[in-house]
Design a protein around this motif. Structure first.
Motif, PDB file in Angstrom:
ATOM      1  N   GLY B 279       0.823  -1.207   0.000  1.00 55.01           N
ATOM      2  CA  GLY B 279       0.000   0.000   0.000  1.00 55.01           C
ATOM      3  C   GLY B 279       0.856   1.255   0.000  1.00 55.01           C
ATOM      4  O   GLY B 279       0.597   2.198  -0.747  1.00 55.01           O
ATOM      5  N   VAL B 280       1.906   1.256   0.831  1.00 52.23           N
ATOM      6  CA  VAL B 280       2.789   2.421   0.886  1.00 52.23           C
ATOM      7  C   VAL B 280       3.474   2.611  -0.469  1.00 52.23           C
ATOM      8  O   VAL B 280       3.585   3.731  -0.967  1.00 52.23           O
ATOM      9  CB  VAL B 280       3.826   2.275   2.018  1.00 52.23           C
ATOM     10  N   GLY B 281       3.891   1.518  -1.079  1.00 46.80           N
ATOM     11  CA  GLY B 281       4.526   1.593  -2.395  1.00 46.80           C
ATOM     12  C   GLY B 281       3.581   2.189  -3.434  1.00 46.80           C
ATOM     13  O   GLY B 281       3.963   3.042  -4.233  1.00 46.80           O
ATOM     14  N   LEU B 282       2.343   1.756  -3.376  1.00 47.31           N
ATOM     15  CA  LEU B 282       1.326   2.252  -4.307  1.00 47.31           C
ATOM     16  C   LEU B 282       1.113   3.742  -4.090  1.00 47.31           C
ATOM     17  O   LEU B 282       1.015   4.526  -5.043  1.00 47.31           O
ATOM     18  CB  LEU B 282       0.027   1.476  -4.066  1.00 47.31           C
ATOM     19  N   LEU B 283       1.086   4.128  -2.821  1.00 48.46           N
ATOM     20  CA  LEU B 283       0.887   5.534  -2.461  1.00 48.46           C
ATOM     21  C   LEU B 283       2.038   6.382  -3.004  1.00 48.46           C
ATOM     22  O   LEU B 283       1.820   7.455  -3.573  1.00 48.46           O
ATOM     23  CB  LEU B 283       0.819   5.643  -0.937  1.00 48.46           C
ATOM     24  N   VAL B 284       3.253   5.869  -2.834  1.00 47.47           N
ATOM     25  CA  VAL B 284       4.421   6.594  -3.353  1.00 47.47           C
ATOM     26  C   VAL B 284       4.282   6.765  -4.866  1.00 47.47           C
ATOM     27  O   VAL B 284       4.539   7.836  -5.407  1.00 47.47           O
ATOM     28  CB  VAL B 284       5.734   5.847  -3.014  1.00 47.47           C
ATOM     29  N   SER B 285       3.843   5.716  -5.538  1.00 42.82           N
ATOM     30  CA  SER B 285       3.745   5.775  -7.001  1.00 42.82           C
ATOM     31  C   SER B 285       2.749   6.832  -7.465  1.00 42.82           C
ATOM     32  O   SER B 285       2.863   7.359  -8.564  1.00 42.82           O
ATOM     33  CB  SER B 285       3.369   4.408  -7.571  1.00 42.82           C
ATOM     34  N   THR B 286       1.763   7.162  -6.633  1.00 40.72           N
ATOM     35  CA  THR B 286       0.813   8.195  -7.044  1.00 40.72           C
ATOM     36  C   THR B 286       1.405   9.590  -6.855  1.00 40.72           C
ATOM     37  O   THR B 286       0.934  10.548  -7.450  1.00 40.72           O
ATOM     38  CB  THR B 286      -0.503   8.140  -6.233  1.00 40.72           C
ATOM     39  N   MET B 287       2.450   9.678  -6.011  1.00 36.30           N
ATOM     40  CA  MET B 287       2.988  11.004  -5.693  1.00 36.30           C
ATOM     41  C   MET B 287       4.104  11.437  -6.633  1.00 36.30           C
ATOM     42  O   MET B 287       4.405  12.614  -6.728  1.00 36.30           O
ATOM     43  CB  MET B 287       3.534  11.018  -4.267  1.00 36.30           C
ATOM     44  N   VAL B 288       4.762  10.485  -7.295  1.00 38.54           N
ATOM     45  CA  VAL B 288       5.944  10.832  -8.075  1.00 38.54           C
ATOM     46  C   VAL B 288       5.756  10.464  -9.543  1.00 38.54           C
ATOM     47  O   VAL B 288       4.829   9.739  -9.887  1.00 38.54           O
ATOM     48  CB  VAL B 288       7.195  10.105  -7.525  1.00 38.54           C
ATOM     49  N   SER B 289       6.673  10.958 -10.383  1.00 39.10           N
ATOM     50  CA  SER B 289       6.534  10.628 -11.798  1.00 39.10           C
ATOM     51  C   SER B 289       7.770   9.948 -12.377  1.00 39.10           C
ATOM     52  O   SER B 289       7.736   9.495 -13.511  1.00 39.10           O
ATOM     53  CB  SER B 289       6.192  11.885 -12.604  1.00 39.10           C
ATOM     54  N   THR B 290       8.877   9.874 -11.608  1.00 40.18           N
ATOM     55  CA  THR B 290      10.031   9.139 -12.119  1.00 40.18           C
ATOM     56  C   THR B 290      10.490   8.104 -11.094  1.00 40.18           C
ATOM     57  O   THR B 290      10.215   8.231  -9.903  1.00 40.18           O
ATOM     58  CB  THR B 290      11.229  10.061 -12.415  1.00 40.18           C
ATOM     59  N   GLN B 291      11.208   7.093 -11.596  1.00 39.71           N
ATOM     60  CA  GLN B 291      11.683   6.036 -10.701  1.00 39.71           C
ATOM     61  C   GLN B 291      12.661   6.583  -9.673  1.00 39.71           C
ATOM     62  O   GLN B 291      12.730   6.112  -8.541  1.00 39.71           O
ATOM     63  CB  GLN B 291      12.354   4.928 -11.514  1.00 39.71           C
ATOM     64  N   GLN B 292      13.430   7.599 -10.094  1.00 42.68           N
ATOM     65  CA  GLN B 292      14.401   8.189  -9.181  1.00 42.68           C
ATOM     66  C   GLN B 292      13.703   8.834  -7.984  1.00 42.68           C
ATOM     67  O   GLN B 292      14.098   8.624  -6.834  1.00 42.68           O
ATOM     68  CB  GLN B 292      15.210   9.233  -9.938  1.00 42.68           C
ATOM     69  N   GLN B 293      12.643   9.581  -8.288  1.00 39.35           N
ATOM     70  CA  GLN B 293      11.888  10.195  -7.206  1.00 39.35           C
ATOM     71  C   GLN B 293      11.289   9.114  -6.308  1.00 39.35           C
ATOM     72  O   GLN B 293      11.308   9.229  -5.085  1.00 39.35           O
ATOM     73  CB  GLN B 293      10.742  11.048  -7.773  1.00 39.35           C
ATOM     74  N   ALA B 294      10.777   8.062  -6.937  1.00 43.32           N
ATOM     75  CA  ALA B 294      10.166   6.976  -6.175  1.00 43.32           C
ATOM     76  C   ALA B 294      11.182   6.386  -5.204  1.00 43.32           C
ATOM     77  O   ALA B 294      10.885   6.108  -4.048  1.00 43.32           O
ATOM     78  CB  ALA B 294       9.649   5.896  -7.122  1.00 43.32           C
ATOM     79  N   MET B 295      12.416   6.231  -5.681  1.00 44.83           N
ATOM     80  CA  MET B 295      13.486   5.666  -4.873  1.00 44.83           C
ATOM     81  C   MET B 295      13.746   6.550  -3.651  1.00 44.83           C
ATOM     82  O   MET B 295      13.802   6.070  -2.525  1.00 44.83           O
ATOM     83  CB  MET B 295      14.740   5.598  -5.737  1.00 44.83           C
ATOM     84  N   PHE B 296      13.888   7.848  -3.896  1.00 46.75           N
ATOM     85  CA  PHE B 296      14.186   8.773  -2.791  1.00 46.75           C
ATOM     86  C   PHE B 296      13.070   8.772  -1.755  1.00 46.75           C
ATOM     87  O   PHE B 296      13.315   8.651  -0.564  1.00 46.75           O
ATOM     88  CB  PHE B 296      14.384  10.195  -3.325  1.00 46.75           C
ATOM     89  N   VAL B 297      11.851   8.912  -2.227  1.00 51.39           N
ATOM     90  CA  VAL B 297      10.721   8.986  -1.295  1.00 51.39           C
ATOM     91  C   VAL B 297      10.622   7.700  -0.489  1.00 51.39           C
ATOM     92  O   VAL B 297      10.451   7.719   0.725  1.00 51.39           O
ATOM     93  CB  VAL B 297       9.407   9.270  -2.061  1.00 51.39           C
ATOM     94  N   THR B 298      10.777   6.551  -1.185  1.00 51.58           N
ATOM     95  CA  THR B 298      10.656   5.282  -0.488  1.00 51.58           C
ATOM     96  C   THR B 298      11.758   5.118   0.559  1.00 51.58           C
ATOM     97  O   THR B 298      11.487   4.706   1.683  1.00 51.58           O
ATOM     98  CB  THR B 298      10.729   4.104  -1.486  1.00 51.58           C
ATOM     99  N   PHE B 299      12.978   5.474   0.190  1.00 48.25           N
ATOM    100  CA  PHE B 299      14.069   5.324   1.150  1.00 48.25           C
ATOM    101  C   PHE B 299      13.827   6.184   2.386  1.00 48.25           C
ATOM    102  O   PHE B 299      14.078   5.768   3.510  1.00 48.25           O
ATOM    103  CB  PHE B 299      15.419   5.681   0.516  1.00 48.25           C
TER     104      PHE B 299
END
Lengths: 316, 378
Positions: B279-299
């Motif tokens: 769920g958290v991963g899915l939430l992150v994916s709605t907030m960002v538009s690139t994989q790099q951003q996804a990586m930073f937010v998730t970390f």
């Protein structure tokens, strides 16, 4: 939907993203079996228009019907009956050519074999690379695969958003040959392009700028709307020529155009060759002696430039 | 249902085709466990000791000998100058200074007490604490030894001193009798692993389709959002369990971490927990538009998660407000359950409360993110 109904009807469509007006009062229709072009510079609103017609986004104003169905209410039915190719190559690079095609067929509830009729002429060209990863294909091949994926479920309407951007000239021509074949088979096609040579292959084109449709016309006769004498000028000193022409009191518009400069005169009632003779003399007086002046028939680009100049810039 | 099957087939095809992903999934558990379980330890193997013996008596030498004998301290320098010892500490040549003042032996005989000074480099507070406890134990043992022979009562400052009429404490560590730090760490690391797979891979996988533009293409097909999400999450949910399985096997056979409770309970809890992680991963994916951003937010999220989870420091020693935050942290509950089941052999009854809270969080996070996803992409 009867045969006479248009394939696409847009009435006063409007769309804005925050303060940016993407589409403003867009009204047009596309006849069944027509190859319809959307011509305009980057940021004109072509992609936004496709997003509304493909039901991915909702209009803020106005309405649109695709294949007789409302884009807001009947979006589900529309999606299974249209084929769409977005501007960017959007297939799975890690899946093979065949896997991509099979996947897109399956999500439409069909098979490659069932789509054979429409895709066979195109697919036969990429079939030798069926096992290759889509990411390893050349630009022209990718584009053909994308077209196959958009056609595999036998859509009634094909929407193409700048399908040839980033593709070499030969592949571009081949691609438009394919589109003309498909149109001859009865498929309705709406394609956007920034290239004027591609616009010439459409039956009708809509000129778009700042989210508004400036004009809709047959690209072969659109030149008739240009109601001023138009001349092409060539000189070794192009920059000097441009400056000199722009400084003339009777200049209506001056644009560099390939290796020439297109000059439109403000005196609409003058004859082309009279204006040409006058120009030759004036330029010679300014020391530009090698100039060649020829009266020409206006093309689609001249009309577009003219319309763009006339249209006020959109404001939010 | 048929569409979902086709979507799932494509997802699994892509996952198994991605060699790096497969390698990560197989190697990550092993490498992480090996590194964290062996390197991340609070045990102090040998503290470097400088002795300033100003007394130079038999008693002072006896104390120094005992400090050296335990193997916990390594004598790097012996000097009579306090300044030189300070200097060694400053240059990180020593971590501990033992100073035995002049007249140490004489005071001991006369007044039955004598001070010794222990100076520690406490930049790392936790390590200094552990070193101090080792030193205190040695001093205390030496004191009781002296007490027996010299009939003295006190040596040194604080600390328990065994002797006549004193309490004799025999400590025994339950569930982890050898106080093996790894037993404590491994269940937590397994949780961290499942979190990484569940959250990071989910966010990356969905954002990748955004980047490729295939998401836009899929939006124009009859595939529904529900089908799309299900096709994304089911494979990653299963991958999370695969990673856990590999991790458990490594823990059991390479590190001999006990598995006293039910394996089924561990996997049942993991299945529920993964809902929150996905769920958290899915939430992150709605907030960002690139994989790099996804990586930073998730970390960032996972780091906060782990710091507030009791993996490294016990939740009970956090301030009250932090404890409340930790209660809402699914990672904390999962770690608690993992440790309870693996080390203590707890059953469903013992973990019921944690599992209930975890389930509530998981269902909450998951439904929130699914709704958020549907809203964003509409």
């Amino acid at each position: 939907m009867t045969r006479a109904d248009p394939a696409v009807t847009a009435s006063s469509l409007g769309k804005r993203y925050g303060d940016v007006v993407a589409l403003d009062d867009v009204t047009f229709d596309v006849r069944v079996g027509e190859l319809f072009g959307l011509i305009g510079p980057d940021g004109a609103g072509k992609t936004s228009l496709f997003r509304l017609l493909t039901t991915v986004q909702l209009p803020d104003a106005g309405s649109a019907r695709v294949l007789g169905l409302d884009v807001v209410k009947d979006y589900r039915a529309i999606r299974s009956r249209i084929g769409y190719m977005p501007g960017r190559f959007s297939l799975y690079p890690d899946l093979s050519v065949e896997e991509n095609l099979r996947f897109f067929a399956s999500v439409f509830g069909t098979t490659i074999e069932a789509g054979e009729r429409l895709i066979a002429p195109i697919y036969s060209q990429i079939a030798p690379f069926a096992d290759r990863r889509a990411g390893a294909l050349s630009g022209g091949m990718k584009q053909k695969l994308a077209l196959c994926c958009a056609l595999v479920h036998l859509p009634e309407l094909l929407l193409l958003d700048e399908p040839t951007t980033g593709v070499d000239a030969v592949s571009r021509r081949e691609f438009w040959d394919l589109l003309e074949t498909l149109r001859a088979d009865g498929l309705t096609i709406v394609a956007s392009t920034p290239y004027m040579d591609e616009a010439m292959r459409c039956e009708r084109v809509a000129l778009i700028q700042h989210g508004r449709i400036l004009d809709i016309a047959d690209p072969r006769t659109i030149g008739a709307r240009f109601d001023r004498p138009l001349l092409a000028l060539r000189s070794a000193e192009r920059l000097r020529l441009l400056r000199a022409l722009r400084a003339l009191p009777d200049a209506h518009s001056v644009f560099p155009f390939g290796d020439a400069v297109h000059y439109a005169d403000a005196r609409a009632d003058r004859d082309g060759s009279t204006v040409a003779a006058g120009l030759q003399r004036v330029l010679a007086e300014q020391g530009i002696r090698d100039v060649q002046v020829t009266p020409i028939e206006p093309g689609i680009e001249d009309v577009f430039m003219e319309l763009m100049q006339r249209a006020p810039a959109a404001t939010a | 249902m048929r569409t979902l099957r086709f979507l799932l087939r494509k997802e699994y095809l892509q996952i198994f085709r991605d060699r790096i992903m497969v390698a990560q999934l197989l190697l990550l558990p092993a490498i992480q466990l090996a590194l964290l379980a062996n390197a991340a330890t609070f045990e102090i193997k040998s503290a470097r000791l400088v002795v300033v013996d100003e007394d130079r008596s038999a008693t002072s030498r006896g104390l120094v000998d005992r400090m050296r004998a335990g193997g916990r301290f390594e004598l790097v320098k012996s000097t009579t100058s306090a300044e030189r010892a300070d200097d060694a500490m400053m240059r990180r040549q020593a971590g501990v200074i033992l100073r035995i003042p002049r007249e140490f032996e004489r005071d001991l005989v006369r007044t039955h007490t004598a001070p010794v000074q222990l100076i520690l480099n406490a930049e790392d507070g936790a390590a200094a604490g552990v070193t101090l406890s080792y030193a205190q134990r040695i001093v205390a043992e030496y004191a009781s030894e002296l007490a027996a022979t010299l009939r003295l009562s006190t040596l040194g400052g604080e600390g328990p001193v065994a002797g006549q009429g004193r309490l004799d404490v025999r400590a025994r560590g339950w569930y982890n009798p050898n106080l093996d730090y790894r037993f404590y760490m491994v269940p937590g690391i397994l949780v961290q692993l499942v979190t990484m797979v569940g959250t990071l891979l989910t966010a990356l996988n969905i954002v990748r389709e955004k980047e490729l533009g295939t998401l836009e293409q899929l939006n124009v097909t009859p595939v529904t959002r529900g089908q799309f999400i299900a096709a994304k999450l089911i494979p990653l949910w299963s991958l999370g369990l695969v990673a856990l399985t590999i991790g458990m096997l490594v823990a059991r056979f390479a590190f001999h971490v006990p598995m006293r409770g039910s394996v089924l309970l561990v996997f049942g809890t993991a299945s529920v927990y993964l809902l929150a992680a996905l769920g958290v991963g899915l939430l992150v994916s709605t907030m960002v538009s690139t994989q790099q951003q996804a990586m930073f937010v998730t970390f960032f999220i996972v780091l906060v998660y782990l710091l507030m989870s009791g993996l490294f420091t016990p939740v009970r020693s956090m301030p009250i407000w932090a404890q409340w935050i930790a209660q809402a942290n699914p990672v904390m509950h999962f770690i608690e359950i993992m440790r309870a089941v693996m080390l203590r052999g707890a059953g469903l009854r013992e973990i019921a409360r944690s599992l209930a809270i975890l389930s509530a969080i998981a269902v909450g996070v998951f439904s929130l993110s699914v709704r958020q996803y549907a809203k964003r992409a509409a």
